[in-house]
Design a protein around this motif. Sequence first.
Motif, PDB file in Angstrom:
ATOM      1  N   GLY A   1       0.798  -1.207   0.000  1.00 56.70           N
ATOM      2  CA  GLY A   1       0.000   0.000   0.000  1.00 56.70           C
ATOM      3  C   GLY A   1       0.835   1.263   0.000  1.00 56.70           C
ATOM      4  O   GLY A   1       2.066   1.225   0.119  1.00 56.70           O
ATOM      5  N   PRO A   2       0.177   2.430  -0.111  1.00 62.51           N
ATOM      6  CA  PRO A   2       0.894   3.709  -0.116  1.00 62.51           C
ATOM      7  C   PRO A   2       1.632   3.940   1.201  1.00 62.51           C
ATOM      8  O   PRO A   2       1.203   3.492   2.267  1.00 62.51           O
ATOM      9  CB  PRO A   2      -0.227   4.737  -0.310  1.00 62.51           C
ATOM     10  N   LEU A   3       2.739   4.676   1.106  1.00 62.30           N
ATOM     11  CA  LEU A   3       3.539   4.989   2.283  1.00 62.30           C
ATOM     12  C   LEU A   3       3.367   6.457   2.630  1.00 62.30           C
ATOM     13  O   LEU A   3       3.490   7.330   1.761  1.00 62.30           O
ATOM     14  CB  LEU A   3       5.016   4.692   2.016  1.00 62.30           C
ATOM     15  N   LEU A   4       3.091   6.742   3.881  1.00 64.17           N
ATOM     16  CA  LEU A   4       3.039   8.116   4.372  1.00 64.17           C
ATOM     17  C   LEU A   4       4.400   8.454   4.964  1.00 64.17           C
ATOM     18  O   LEU A   4       4.837   7.833   5.930  1.00 64.17           O
ATOM     19  CB  LEU A   4       1.947   8.262   5.426  1.00 64.17           C
ATOM     20  N   ALA A   5       5.082   9.421   4.361  1.00 70.93           N
ATOM     21  CA  ALA A   5       6.458   9.725   4.747  1.00 70.93           C
ATOM     22  C   ALA A   5       6.586  11.160   5.233  1.00 70.93           C
ATOM     23  O   ALA A   5       6.027  12.077   4.633  1.00 70.93           O
ATOM     24  CB  ALA A   5       7.396   9.510   3.566  1.00 70.93           C
ATOM     25  N   ASP A   6       7.344  11.346   6.318  1.00 69.64           N
ATOM     26  CA  ASP A   6       7.663  12.689   6.785  1.00 69.64           C
ATOM     27  C   ASP A   6       9.169  12.892   6.917  1.00 69.64           C
ATOM     28  O   ASP A   6       9.632  13.879   7.468  1.00 69.64           O
ATOM     29  CB  ASP A   6       6.983  12.983   8.124  1.00 69.64           C
ATOM     30  N   SER A   7       9.933  11.932   6.382  1.00 70.77           N
ATOM     31  CA  SER A   7      11.391  12.042   6.425  1.00 70.77           C
ATOM     32  C   SER A   7      11.986  11.240   5.270  1.00 70.77           C
ATOM     33  O   SER A   7      11.342  10.347   4.713  1.00 70.77           O
ATOM     34  CB  SER A   7      11.942  11.516   7.755  1.00 70.77           C
ATOM     35  N   ALA A   8      13.244  11.573   4.940  1.00 68.11           N
ATOM     36  CA  ALA A   8      13.934  10.853   3.875  1.00 68.11           C
ATOM     37  C   ALA A   8      14.143   9.392   4.255  1.00 68.11           C
ATOM     38  O   ALA A   8      14.053   8.503   3.405  1.00 68.11           O
ATOM     39  CB  ALA A   8      15.269  11.525   3.573  1.00 68.11           C
ATOM     40  N   ASP A   9      14.406   9.134   5.534  1.00 63.65           N
ATOM     41  CA  ASP A   9      14.613   7.759   5.982  1.00 63.65           C
ATOM     42  C   ASP A   9      13.351   6.910   5.773  1.00 63.65           C
ATOM     43  O   ASP A   9      13.443   5.723   5.437  1.00 63.65           O
ATOM     44  CB  ASP A   9      15.001   7.736   7.456  1.00 63.65           C
ATOM     45  N   ALA A  10      12.195   7.527   5.965  1.00 67.44           N
ATOM     46  CA  ALA A  10      10.945   6.786   5.811  1.00 67.44           C
ATOM     47  C   ALA A  10      10.748   6.323   4.379  1.00 67.44           C
ATOM     48  O   ALA A  10      10.090   5.306   4.128  1.00 67.44           O
ATOM     49  CB  ALA A  10       9.772   7.651   6.253  1.00 67.44           C
ATOM     50  N   LEU A  11      11.316   7.057   3.413  1.00 68.81           N
ATOM     51  CA  LEU A  11      11.165   6.697   2.006  1.00 68.81           C
ATOM     52  C   LEU A  11      12.212   5.699   1.535  1.00 68.81           C
ATOM     53  O   LEU A  11      12.125   5.202   0.415  1.00 68.81           O
ATOM     54  CB  LEU A  11      11.235   7.949   1.128  1.00 68.81           C
TER      55      LEU A  11
END
Length: 401
Positions: A187-197
């Motif tokens: 599913g889609p990823l909700l990211a608030d940082s470069a590490d999360a992506l």
Amino acid sequence: MTGKNMALGALIGAYQEDDRGGLRALLPLAGRTLVEYQARCAAAAGAAPIVVLVERVPVALQEAFERLRQEGVTVVPVSDGNEAASRFEAGTLILEIADGIAPDIADINRLAELGEVAIATLPDDEAHAAYERIDGASRWAGIALIDASTLGSTAAMLGDWDLQSTLLRRAVQSGARLVRLDGPGGGPLLADSADALGGFERRLLLASRGARRDIASRALLPVFEEFATERLMETRLKPDWLVAVALTLTLAAAFAFTRGWLWPALGLLLVSTPLDLVAARLATLRLKPLPRSLWTKRALWPAAGLALVALGWWGFRHGDGGWGALLGALTAGAFGHALRTELGGEDVPFQPWLFARRNAIVAAVPFAAFGWWNLLLGILALYAASSFFLVQHLRHRIERT
């Protein structure tokens, strides 16, 4: 177009900050930025116009828009909901992609094909605690289909409310279809940082690997292919340029064989082997797969056959192979072409081990190391012929059953 032939537009949020105070839209992903990936997803689904809601357009975001424009994807930045609503015609379905959401293209296509107002959802569990809750069982996956009238009416009464959350609430209240995303992609990823992506980027890289139909590309080339893909995805290099380079190297090798520059010719062929694979992966990452009709890609096999015949010609004119060298080259090329025709693009048992362009080039190395160029031509002829007759046997056995 959607599954019901309605016009499709896209609205992408790009105004929330990441954990370092910059825009989430500018988080790095696959050599570009998150907003570029979102816009490519929308464009791949057939959305136009693609509107980006952003309070201000910093230099980095403007550069991202310019890169998209050069790739043929035009985005329209707007500063508020009313301006966003004015960009869509009445009756348009709008693909909404929330700020900070990295979607799977398969999920985008699935939603776009519905042709009706719909909201993609994820389970209301600990793994999705950061996603906006819809009800006691579901959270918003960050992508939805809304209609232009809902966007217009929501923008008119919005005030200080957040547009994407308000649109979500109004769509739920109007009875929008809820679509649970439970596929293997995660599913889609909700990211608030470069590490999360980082993990999502790795997922994209793995997904970009196409089918590998020969043993050379399966066993020997993946390391170089992976390295080249990771480096080149950060550049503006067009994938079809790589295919053109592979074709040029192959033709240069054919010329080098006619001049007796045997090792340089083989070196050129070896360098060419992974380039079309890397090109295909770059095109997949940029959500613009190489067309089947790309003439440079279709010309790779004939060019490799020309290089083979050039080696046979050199063996005939200057080596000790005489007519046998030229005959071996022509036989290998003829059976190789017949094999491709017999296969017709379908897979068969023992497929990776059959005669193929990359397999033949790699197989030439040990023979070249000992200077056995004429023997190489005879072995390639035998290799191509046996592959052809094996495929014929397998085809006839399948037909009989």
